[in-house]
Design a protein around this motif. Structure first.
Motif, PDB file in Angstrom:
ATOM      1  N   VAL A  95     -13.431  -1.479  -1.184  1.00  0.00           N
ATOM      2  CA  VAL A  95     -12.839  -2.370  -0.184  1.00  0.00           C
ATOM      3  C   VAL A  95     -12.415  -3.672  -0.850  1.00  0.00           C
ATOM      4  O   VAL A  95     -13.212  -4.313  -1.560  1.00  0.00           O
ATOM      5  CB  VAL A  95     -13.829  -2.681   0.959  1.00  0.00           C
ATOM      6  N   MET A  96     -11.148  -4.041  -0.648  1.00  0.00           N
ATOM      7  CA  MET A  96     -10.638  -5.344  -1.092  1.00  0.00           C
ATOM      8  C   MET A  96     -10.375  -6.193   0.150  1.00  0.00           C
ATOM      9  O   MET A  96      -9.648  -5.777   1.057  1.00  0.00           O
ATOM     10  CB  MET A  96      -9.346  -5.178  -1.891  1.00  0.00           C
ATOM     11  N   ALA A 140       0.836  -1.208   0.000  1.00  0.00           N
ATOM     12  CA  ALA A 140       0.000   0.000   0.000  1.00  0.00           C
ATOM     13  C   ALA A 140       0.867   1.253   0.000  1.00  0.00           C
ATOM     14  O   ALA A 140       0.592   2.228  -0.740  1.00  0.00           O
ATOM     15  CB  ALA A 140      -0.923  -0.018   1.211  1.00  0.00           C
ATOM     16  N   ARG A 141       1.905   1.268   0.814  1.00  0.00           N
ATOM     17  CA  ARG A 141       2.796   2.438   0.858  1.00  0.00           C
ATOM     18  C   ARG A 141       3.487   2.646  -0.497  1.00  0.00           C
ATOM     19  O   ARG A 141       3.662   3.781  -0.957  1.00  0.00           O
ATOM     20  CB  ARG A 141       3.834   2.245   1.958  1.00  0.00           C
ATOM     21  N   GLY A 142       3.867   1.537  -1.158  1.00  0.00           N
ATOM     22  CA  GLY A 142       4.517   1.645  -2.456  1.00  0.00           C
ATOM     23  C   GLY A 142       3.599   2.234  -3.508  1.00  0.00           C
ATOM     24  O   GLY A 142       4.022   3.070  -4.334  1.00  0.00           O
ATOM     25  N   VAL A 143       2.313   1.823  -3.507  1.00  0.00           N
ATOM     26  CA  VAL A 143       1.346   2.344  -4.482  1.00  0.00           C
ATOM     27  C   VAL A 143       1.109   3.827  -4.235  1.00  0.00           C
ATOM     28  O   VAL A 143       1.035   4.637  -5.184  1.00  0.00           O
ATOM     29  CB  VAL A 143       0.027   1.548  -4.414  1.00  0.00           C
ATOM     30  N   VAL A 183      -7.517  11.578  -0.648  1.00  0.00           N
ATOM     31  CA  VAL A 183      -7.682  10.133  -0.851  1.00  0.00           C
ATOM     32  C   VAL A 183      -6.936   9.412   0.272  1.00  0.00           C
ATOM     33  O   VAL A 183      -5.782   9.771   0.579  1.00  0.00           O
ATOM     34  CB  VAL A 183      -7.137   9.693  -2.226  1.00  0.00           C
ATOM     35  N   ARG A 184      -7.576   8.421   0.864  1.00  0.00           N
ATOM     36  CA  ARG A 184      -6.962   7.670   1.957  1.00  0.00           C
ATOM     37  C   ARG A 184      -6.893   6.188   1.569  1.00  0.00           C
ATOM     38  O   ARG A 184      -7.888   5.613   1.101  1.00  0.00           O
ATOM     39  CB  ARG A 184      -7.744   7.814   3.254  1.00  0.00           C
ATOM     40  N   VAL A 185      -5.727   5.574   1.771  1.00  0.00           N
ATOM     41  CA  VAL A 185      -5.533   4.134   1.585  1.00  0.00           C
ATOM     42  C   VAL A 185      -5.309   3.528   2.967  1.00  0.00           C
ATOM     43  O   VAL A 185      -4.341   3.901   3.653  1.00  0.00           O
ATOM     44  CB  VAL A 185      -4.338   3.841   0.656  1.00  0.00           C
ATOM     45  N   ILE A 186      -6.205   2.632   3.365  1.00  0.00           N
ATOM     46  CA  ILE A 186      -6.212   2.106   4.741  1.00  0.00           C
ATOM     47  C   ILE A 186      -6.107   0.586   4.697  1.00  0.00           C
ATOM     48  O   ILE A 186      -6.844  -0.075   3.941  1.00  0.00           O
ATOM     49  CB  ILE A 186      -7.508   2.514   5.477  1.00  0.00           C
ATOM     50  N   THR A 187      -5.243   0.020   5.502  1.00  0.00           N
ATOM     51  CA  THR A 187      -5.191  -1.441   5.663  1.00  0.00           C
ATOM     52  C   THR A 187      -5.631  -1.799   7.074  1.00  0.00           C
ATOM     53  O   THR A 187      -5.377  -1.036   8.027  1.00  0.00           O
ATOM     54  CB  THR A 187      -3.773  -1.988   5.418  1.00  0.00           C
ATOM     55  N   SER A 188      -6.280  -2.939   7.204  1.00  0.00           N
ATOM     56  CA  SER A 188      -6.763  -3.387   8.513  1.00  0.00           C
ATOM     57  C   SER A 188      -6.844  -4.906   8.517  1.00  0.00           C
ATOM     58  O   SER A 188      -6.831  -5.551   7.460  1.00  0.00           O
ATOM     59  CB  SER A 188      -8.142  -2.781   8.820  1.00  0.00           C
ATOM     60  N   THR A 218      -8.684  -0.616   2.072  1.00  0.00           N
ATOM     61  CA  THR A 218      -9.786   0.278   1.709  1.00  0.00           C
ATOM     62  C   THR A 218      -9.225   1.554   1.091  1.00  0.00           C
ATOM     63  O   THR A 218      -8.253   2.133   1.608  1.00  0.00           O
ATOM     64  CB  THR A 218     -10.630   0.637   2.949  1.00  0.00           C
ATOM     65  N   VAL A 219      -9.853   2.008  -0.013  1.00  0.00           N
ATOM     66  CA  VAL A 219      -9.485   3.269  -0.669  1.00  0.00           C
ATOM     67  C   VAL A 219     -10.696   4.186  -0.611  1.00  0.00           C
ATOM     68  O   VAL A 219     -11.765   3.851  -1.141  1.00  0.00           O
ATOM     69  CB  VAL A 219      -9.031   3.046  -2.124  1.00  0.00           C
ATOM     70  N   GLU A 220     -10.532   5.353   0.047  1.00  0.00           N
ATOM     71  CA  GLU A 220     -11.626   6.308   0.209  1.00  0.00           C
ATOM     72  C   GLU A 220     -11.285   7.605  -0.517  1.00  0.00           C
ATOM     73  O   GLU A 220     -10.123   8.041  -0.532  1.00  0.00           O
ATOM     74  CB  GLU A 220     -11.858   6.617   1.687  1.00  0.00           C
ATOM     75  N   ASP A 221     -12.322   8.205  -1.108  1.00  0.00           N
ATOM     76  CA  ASP A 221     -12.120   9.522  -1.733  1.00  0.00           C
ATOM     77  C   ASP A 221     -13.241  10.453  -1.318  1.00  0.00           C
ATOM     78  O   ASP A 221     -14.188  10.040  -0.640  1.00  0.00           O
ATOM     79  CB  ASP A 221     -12.039   9.400  -3.260  1.00  0.00           C
ATOM     80  N   GLU A 222     -13.142  11.709  -1.719  1.00  0.00           N
ATOM     81  CA  GLU A 222     -14.150  12.722  -1.373  1.00  0.00           C
ATOM     82  C   GLU A 222     -14.793  13.279  -2.637  1.00  0.00           C
ATOM     83  O   GLU A 222     -15.200  14.449  -2.686  1.00  0.00           O
ATOM     84  CB  GLU A 222     -13.492  13.847  -0.563  1.00  0.00           C
ATOM     85  N   GLY A 223     -14.880  12.424  -3.673  1.00  0.00           N
ATOM     86  CA  GLY A 223     -15.441  12.866  -4.940  1.00  0.00           C
ATOM     87  C   GLY A 223     -16.957  12.907  -4.915  1.00  0.00           C
ATOM     88  O   GLY A 223     -17.603  12.979  -3.850  1.00  0.00           O
ATOM     89  N   ALA A 224     -17.556  12.800  -6.108  1.00  0.00           N
ATOM     90  CA  ALA A 224     -19.012  12.932  -6.248  1.00  0.00           C
ATOM     91  C   ALA A 224     -19.762  11.715  -5.722  1.00  0.00           C
ATOM     92  O   ALA A 224     -20.969  11.780  -5.465  1.00  0.00           O
ATOM     93  CB  ALA A 224     -19.359  13.160  -7.722  1.00  0.00           C
ATOM     94  N   GLY A 225     -19.052  10.592  -5.565  1.00  0.00           N
ATOM     95  CA  GLY A 225     -19.719   9.396  -5.068  1.00  0.00           C
ATOM     96  C   GLY A 225     -20.388   8.597  -6.169  1.00  0.00           C
ATOM     97  O   GLY A 225     -20.353   8.968  -7.346  1.00  0.00           O
TER      98      GLY A 225
END
Length: 657
Positions: A509-510, A370-373, A427-432, A441-448
């Motif tokens: 979400v992957m 994730a950090r590399g991407v 844009v946030r890339v989150i691993t859990s 998980t990849v989140e954005d604040e676009g139009a949806g």
């Protein structure tokens, strides 16, 4: 009686002598000596004659009695004693005769009884023989009946087995099946048909089919059209008919109704079988093919038009300015790259959907990926005025997968989030990590994304806003390829959007299976598989579980972890092969019916590899005769699922003893 006869005979002789003496005395009195002598002689002779006559008169009846006695003694009871003189001898003779008659009557009666008894005995003997013959016949009949009963029982068992098998087959068919008799009444209905008509078989059996048709008309899209089609085909029940009906309850699907006649040996119609085949997928595939051809044609036409236009301008116009020529050539080059990218994506997607994606499983640190991407997309993000953040837990977060393919998925998700975000967006890339899975998980604040578009966002060429996509570029295949790659990793991918709840942005979400192990101390919390180091020696304390059902794996994993075993898990045969070679477990507990790799082939591969041939493999599903024979040849164990996980644990422990 003899004394009485003697007394009477003496009396008769004495009287005779007295009479003769009296006669002689009278002569002597009145005559002389000679006269007296003559009288005496005459009297003597007369006495002898008288005595003889008397003796004959008395002895004749006695002789007759003696002769009669002799006749009676010889068995001549028909003889009768005839005594000429009256008196006691006559009475005696009559008694003899009466006694003889009585004896004869009784003997005749006894003889008749004897003959009757002999006849009865003969009849009884005959009846006994008949009874013996009857008994033998009954015994033979009993043996025949017993044999027939045994054969009937065998036939009955075969019929029951055949019925059970037929019922199992009919109830296992995914098409709805409805069997009708000659009077159009229901005789059979499988579970799929129950769901289609919304009625149980027990309720429908014996009902006329029109009752079910009325129920079905309440569940279809256009009841009038459906009833019209039904009336058209029901007019010729002996003809094979077919039409399509669309159900809207309990959920939407398209069915093809097919009716065929049931005929006896003579060809007479005994009823009908009506099947309802779900062709929803086929219709969707047809629609997808149509849309695919249309979309691909459009996607190809656009860059080809641009290329052709640029080439025509270069060929037809006298352009001497080098910068202008380079601009047109750049347009042709960009559109050519677009075509190459489109075709490459199509080929990759096709290979992955057919199972030919060549996934190479290795242990990957998802945090590092994730950090590399994020780092690789930071330049594009800065150009778009979008900030990209990454949030990962401390330490490595390991998954089993193909690094290049998973990096392609994360890059596509992050690139889309940047592409559809407005300047100033984030844009946030989150691993859990969860108990059974690892998420990115990849989140954005676009139009949806509108709620009704979320299910289709991963379809090929599907784009929520075509104008925005063309403005920003893209083939519409990125998410479809991402879904195919994640599926190859036995994972899931989905989209969420708070747009329908008044929010903004989108979330992708992957989720990938988490390879879990238990510590040697049997910790209640499974640890993450370490990244460093390949397994070089087989660990008898490690158990690999292979099953397509996550719930089954979770329950089985808890059983072995609580017993102190280190556990690794895989959801497919392909993943299990890579995991087995990397971790070298002591045991593999596997369901032979895997969708991507036959369990027996899996075992054969491991057993023919010197590095893995000593792994104990235990199959847990029901095996047919051929599979069980091959299992034995490979030296694998077998513990049916029905025996439970504790039995599997015991089998593993027995191997360790």
């Amino acid at each position: 009686m003899k004394d009485t006869l003697r007394l009477r005979l003496s009396l008769y002789i004495s009287l005779t002598v007295l009479l003769v003496g009296a006669l002689v005395g009278a002569v002597a009195l009145y005559g002389g000596f000679w006269q007296a002598l003559a009288a005496a002689l005459a009297a003597f002779l007369l006495g002898i004659l008288a005595a003889g006559w008397i003796a004959g008169w008395v002895s004749k009846p006695i002789a007759e009695l003696v002769r009669g006695t002799a006749e009676f003694s010889s068995g001549n009871l028909g003889h009768r004693v005839e005594v000429g003189s009256p008196g006691e001898l006559a009475a005696l003779a009559a008694g003899f005769n009466e006694m003889a008659a009585s004896l004869k009557e009784k003997i005749e009666s006894l003889d008749a009884s004897r003959k009757e008894a002999e006849g009865l005995t003969a009849r009884l003997t005959e009846s006994a023989e008949e009874s013996r013959q009857t008994a033998r016949s009954l015994q033979h009949m009993n043996e025949w009946v017993t044999d027939m009963a045994f054969r009937l029982e065998e036939a009955n068992q075969e019929l029951k087995a055949g019925k059970v098998q037929t019922d199992t087959i009919v109830h296992s068919i995914r098409d709805g099946i409805l069997a009708l008799d000659a009077s159009e009444r229901v005789i059979l209905m499988n579970p799929e048909a129950e769901e289609i008509f919304g009625v149980r078989e027990e309720q429908a059996r014996g009902e006329h089919v029109r009752t079910l048709v009325d129920k079905l008309s309440e569940r279809v899209e256009d009841s009038g059209e459906f009833l019209k089609k039904y009336m058209a085909v029901s007019s010729s029940p002996e003809t094979e008919t077919s039409f399509v009906v669309t159900l809207v309850r309990p959920y939407r699907r398209v069915l093809r109704r097919l009716s065929s006649a049931i005929r006896d040996e003579s060809g007479g119609m005994k009823g009908r079988v009506v099947t309802f085949k779900d062709i929803t997928k086929e219709r969707e595939v047809d629609e997808m093919k149509t849309n695919f051809v249309s979309t691909v044609s459009h996607e190809l036409r656009t860059p080809l038009t641009s290329i052709k236009g640029a080439i025509n301008l270069l060929m037809e116009s006298d352009i001497e300015d080098a910068e202008t020529r380079r601009e047109f050539l750049k347009i042709a080059e960009q559109n050519t790259d677009r075509l190459i990218n489109l075709i490459t994506n199509l080929l990759d997607l096709s290979r992955m959907e057919e199972g030919g994606g060549h996934i190479r499983f290795t242990r990957i640190d998802l945090n590092q990926l994730a950090r590399g991407v994020v780092k690789s997309t930071s330049v594009i993000a800065r150009q778009s005025g979008v900030s990209v953040e990454v949030s990962c837990p401390d330490g490595p977060l390991t998954v089993l997968g193909d690094r290049e393919k998973l990096e392609q998925v994360v890059t596509n998700l992050a690139g889309n989030a940047i592409k559809f975000s407005s300047p100033g967006g984030r844009v946030r890339v989150i691993t859990s990590v969860l108990e059974d899975e690892v998420r990115l998980t990849v989140e954005d604040e676009g139009a949806g994304i509108p709620a009704d578009k979320l299910d289709r966002i991963f379809d090929r060429f599907y784009q929520v806003d075509m104008s925005a996509t063309r403005r920003r570029g893209g083939s519409g295949l990125g998410l479809a390829i991402s879904r195919a790659i994640v599926k190859e990793h036995e994972g899931r991918i989905w989209a969420e959007s708070p747009t329908s709840h008044g929010g903004a942005g989108a979330r992708f979400v992957m989720s990938l299976p988490r390879p879990l192990v238990a510590s040697p101390e049997a910790s209640s919390k499974p640890a993450i598989v370490p990244v460093e180091g390949e397994a070089e020696t087989m660990s008898t304390n490690t158990v690999m579980l292979v099953d397509t059902d996550p719930d089954t794996l979770a329950a089985r994993r808890r059983t072995f972890e609580s017993a102190g075993f280190r556990v690794v898990a895989a959801y497919s045969g392909t993943a299990a092969l890579g995991l087995a070679r990397e971790t070298l477990p002591g045991f593999v507990i596997i369901d032979a019916a895997l969708p991507d790799l036959d369990g027996m082939d899996f075992a054969s591969i491991l057993k023919n590899d010197p590095a893995t041939r000593d792994i104990h493999i235990i199959f847990v599903n029901q095996l047919d005769e051929a599979s069980d024979r091959r299992r034995a040849e490979l030296g694998c164990g077998h513990v049916p699922k029905a025996l439970g996980d504790d039995t599997m644990l015991t089998a593993v422990r027995d191997k360790l003893v």
